[in-house]
Enzyme design. Structure first.
Site, PDB file in Angstrom:
ATOM      1  N   ARG A 147       0.891  -1.059   0.046  1.00 12.41           N
ATOM      2  CA  ARG A 147      -0.023   0.073   0.070  1.00 12.41           C
ATOM      3  C   ARG A 147       0.826   1.412  -0.147  1.00 12.41           C
ATOM      4  NH1 ARG A 147      -3.666   2.145   4.926  1.00 12.41           N
ATOM      5  NH2 ARG A 147      -2.047   3.598   5.305  1.00 12.41           N
ATOM      6  N   TYR A 159      -2.748  11.523   5.569  1.00 12.52           N
ATOM      7  CA  TYR A 159      -3.003  10.542   6.299  1.00 12.52           C
ATOM      8  C   TYR A 159      -2.064   9.414   5.754  1.00 12.52           C
ATOM      9  CZ  TYR A 159      -4.508   5.811   6.642  1.00 12.52           C
ATOM     10  OH  TYR A 159      -4.527   4.455   6.905  1.00 12.52           O
ATOM     11  N   ASP A 211      -5.172   3.726  -0.067  1.00 15.78           N
ATOM     12  CA  ASP A 211      -6.283   4.028   0.869  1.00 15.78           C
ATOM     13  C   ASP A 211      -6.623   5.608   0.903  1.00 15.78           C
ATOM     14  OD1 ASP A 211      -6.764   3.069   4.554  1.00 15.78           O
ATOM     15  OD2 ASP A 211      -7.947   4.284   2.986  1.00 15.78           O
ATOM     16  N   HIS A 213      -8.951   6.819   2.349  1.00 11.55           N
ATOM     17  CA  HIS A 213      -9.530   7.252   3.650  1.00 11.55           C
ATOM     18  C   HIS A 213     -10.806   8.017   3.801  1.00 11.55           C
ATOM     19  CE1 HIS A 213      -8.392   7.136   8.317  1.00 11.55           C
ATOM     20  NE2 HIS A 213      -7.899   5.959   7.907  1.00 11.55           N
ATOM     21  N   GLU A 237      -9.025   1.913  -1.423  1.00 10.92           N
ATOM     22  CA  GLU A 237      -9.688   1.812  -0.594  1.00 10.92           C
ATOM     23  C   GLU A 237     -10.409   2.839   0.146  1.00 10.92           C
ATOM     24  OE1 GLU A 237      -7.321   0.053   2.392  1.00 10.92           O
ATOM     25  OE2 GLU A 237      -8.461   0.682   4.050  1.00 10.92           O
ATOM     26  N   ARG A 284     -13.630  -5.438   3.797  1.00  7.56           N
ATOM     27  CA  ARG A 284     -12.666  -4.968   4.694  1.00  7.56           C
ATOM     28  C   ARG A 284     -12.883  -5.285   6.262  1.00  7.56           C
ATOM     29  NH1 ARG A 284      -7.694  -3.841   4.937  1.00  7.56           N
ATOM     30  NH2 ARG A 284      -7.709  -1.706   5.771  1.00  7.56           N
ATOM     31  N   GLU A 340      -4.149  -7.361   5.412  1.00 12.28           N
ATOM     32  CA  GLU A 340      -3.451  -6.371   5.664  1.00 12.28           C
ATOM     33  C   GLU A 340      -2.311  -6.443   6.779  1.00 12.28           C
ATOM     34  OE1 GLU A 340      -5.652  -2.758   6.992  1.00 12.28           O
ATOM     35  OE2 GLU A 340      -3.702  -1.456   7.229  1.00 12.28           O
ATOM     36  N   TRP A 403     -12.060  12.215   8.248  1.00 15.03           N
ATOM     37  CA  TRP A 403     -10.394  12.034   8.618  1.00 15.03           C
ATOM     38  C   TRP A 403      -9.915  10.878   8.022  1.00 15.03           C
ATOM     39  CZ3 TRP A 403      -8.183   7.771  11.241  1.00 15.03           C
ATOM     40  CH2 TRP A 403      -6.678   7.964  11.355  1.00 15.03           C
TER      41      TRP A 403
HETATM   42  O1  LIG Z   1      -6.362   0.868   6.215  1.00 13.59           O
HETATM   43  C1  LIG Z   1      -5.811   1.085   7.254  1.00 13.59           C
HETATM   44  O2  LIG Z   1      -4.927   0.438   8.056  1.00 13.59           O
HETATM   45  C2  LIG Z   1      -6.290   2.350   7.975  1.00 13.59           C
HETATM   46  O3  LIG Z   1      -7.562   2.775   7.418  1.00 13.59           O
HETATM   47  C3  LIG Z   1      -6.066   2.433   9.325  1.00 13.59           C
HETATM   48  O4  LIG Z   1      -4.896   2.627   9.916  1.00 13.59           O
HETATM   49  C4  LIG Z   1      -7.022   3.242  10.156  1.00 13.59           C
HETATM   50  O5  LIG Z   1      -6.593   4.735   9.964  1.00 13.59           O
HETATM   51  C5  LIG Z   1      -6.782   2.868  11.755  1.00 13.59           C
HETATM   52  O6  LIG Z   1      -7.069   1.572  11.939  1.00 13.59           O
HETATM   53  C6  LIG Z   1      -7.664   3.829  12.719  1.00 13.59           C
HETATM   54  O7  LIG Z   1      -7.577   3.657  13.895  1.00 13.59           O
HETATM   55 MG   LIG Z   2      -8.259   1.960   5.722  1.00 13.53          MG
END
Ligand SMILES: O=C(O)[C@@H](O)[C@@H](O)[C@H](O)[C@H](O)CO
Ligand SMILES: [Mg+2]
Length: 403
Positions: A147, A159, A211, A213, A237, A284, A340, A403
């Protein structure tokens, strides 16, 4: 096999992790992960006030009946706190049942569907060049899938990027929520350059994930998906918030880039239309937040009917207990996609000794009875809870955003 004790262990070896331990009159115990990042003590209270007292004396083998008791019997159904609490009980009971049968957990689910589990790692960087260096490091370690996330010029915080070079990315990084700034236009202009640079340097065979997000509108997500089709992503994602499952119809009309969603989901109802209308390619949702093995099997089976595959969330705010159980599930589930993997820091691995092993871009779950993860309670006690909150996000004009 009667439940004689059930208690919650909260520890913070670098980050807060919540573990449920269920002990039986046969001397066996099972562990479940009850960690909900930034809301840990809410789950602890739910378990200690409303769940654990009702477990004492019950037959630990009656996993389904206990799941139904905790779900239907709650009246106030679903939601991340409730379903994380139920998940912790469920995974602990499956761990117990497998230990009582003297079998690795995957055997109880239906045996191996694969010898090993493909995982994807996280390559992050403050800019494209430093992200590419991280990709190279992951490729050297044997990852087949990576990723990629990188800083965006003009946006101070992005992020998925560690604060300092070489540090791991940890989102819950302040007592009260830090405030981040987001600029969609800058992001949409920049991120295709990241994928182009990865393909240029590493070729077409590396599985490439990203991601978003939750930060785009549906039409922006459709635009991005279409724009990056030439880079052949493994998945894009959380491209838009998924409470409105219909939003993905618009995205699907515009792009064939594979879509993954669901780490914030906690029940089959959060993803039913997404799966039945084939609006996504990977689901997911994972054991710790979606009601445990008992419920995730139902989600995975529904997904299989529509050729949607699993892609379990596996960030470091999910404990090794979740990772261990997830790898057994991944070993069994016929419609497996990918897992993941964000390596926990050494202190966490010391508190949670485990049988799972990483090799050549894949994991094996281990052959010990149960899910193969334990907890060193003396060590855990050395790391007291410390409140940590996830950030909030604002657009440049101050609008509170995703976020
Ligand atoms: O795909 C991912 O791993 C993220 O979306 C996570 O790191 C997410 O930000 C955290 O689990 C939030 O606690
Ligand atoms: Mg994620």
């Amino acid at each position: 096999m009667k439940i004689t004790e059930a208690r919650v262990i909260v520890t913070c070896p670098g980050r807060n992790l919540v573990t449920l331990k269920i002990v039986t009159d046969e001397g066996l115990y099972g562990l479940g992960d009850a960690t909900l990042n930034g809301r840990e003590l809410a789950v602890v209270a739910y378990l200690e006030e409303h769940v654990l007292p009702a477990l004492i004396g019950r037959d630990a083998h009656r996993i389904e009946d206990i799941w139904q008791y905790l779900y239907r019997g709650a009246y106030w159904r679903r939601g991340p706190v409730t379903m994380t609490a139920i998940a912790a009980v469920d995974v602990a009971l499956w761990d117990l049942k497998a230990k009582a049968a003297n079998l690795p957990l995957y055997q109880l689910l239906g045996g191996k569907s694969r010898e090993r589990v493909m995982v994807y790692g996280h390559a992050t960087g403050k800019d494209i060049e430093s992200c590419l260096d991280e990709v190279a490091r992951h490729v050297e370690q044997g990852y087949r899938a990576v990723r990629v996330q990188c800083g965006v010029p003009g946006i101070p915080t992005t992020y998925g990027v560690a604060k300092r070079e070489g540090e791991r990315y940890e989102p819950a990084d302040s007592d009260l929520p830090a405030e981040h700034v987001w600029d969609t236009a800058k992001y949409l202009n920049h991120v295709p350059k990241l994928f182009a640079a990865v393909r240029e340097r590493f070729g077409d065979d590396l599985h490439l994930l990203h991601d978003v997000h939750h930060r785009l509108t549906p039409i922006e997500a459709g635009r991005l998906g279409k724009r990056v089709e030439e880079y052949n992503l493994f998945w894009l994602e959380d491209c838009t918030p998924a409470e409105n499952q219909e939003a993905f119809r618009l995205i699907r009309q515009h792009t064939t880039t594979p879509l993954a969603v669901g780490e914030v989901f906690n029940s089959i109802h959060d993803c039913r239309e997404l799966i039945q209308e084939q609006l996504i390619d990977y689901i997911r949702a994972t054991l710790v937040h979606a009601g445990g093995i008992t419920h995730m099997r139902r989600i995975a089976d529904l997904a299989a009917l529509y050729q949607v595959r699993t892609g379990f969330h596996g960030a470091t705010d999910l404990s090794p207990v979740c990772m261990g159980a997830a790898l057994h599930f991944d070993t069994w589930v016929p419609n497996f996609g990918i897992q993941e993997h964000m390596p926990h820091e050494a202190r966490i691995d010391e508190v949670f000794p485990h049988a799972y092993r990483f090799e050549d871009g894949h994991f094996t779950p281990g052959e010990v009875p149960g899910h193969g993860v334990d907890i060193d309670e003396d060590l855990a006690a050395r790391y007291p809870y410390k409140r940590a909150s996830l950030p909030v996000n604002r657009l440049v004009d101050g609008t509170l955003w995703h976020w």
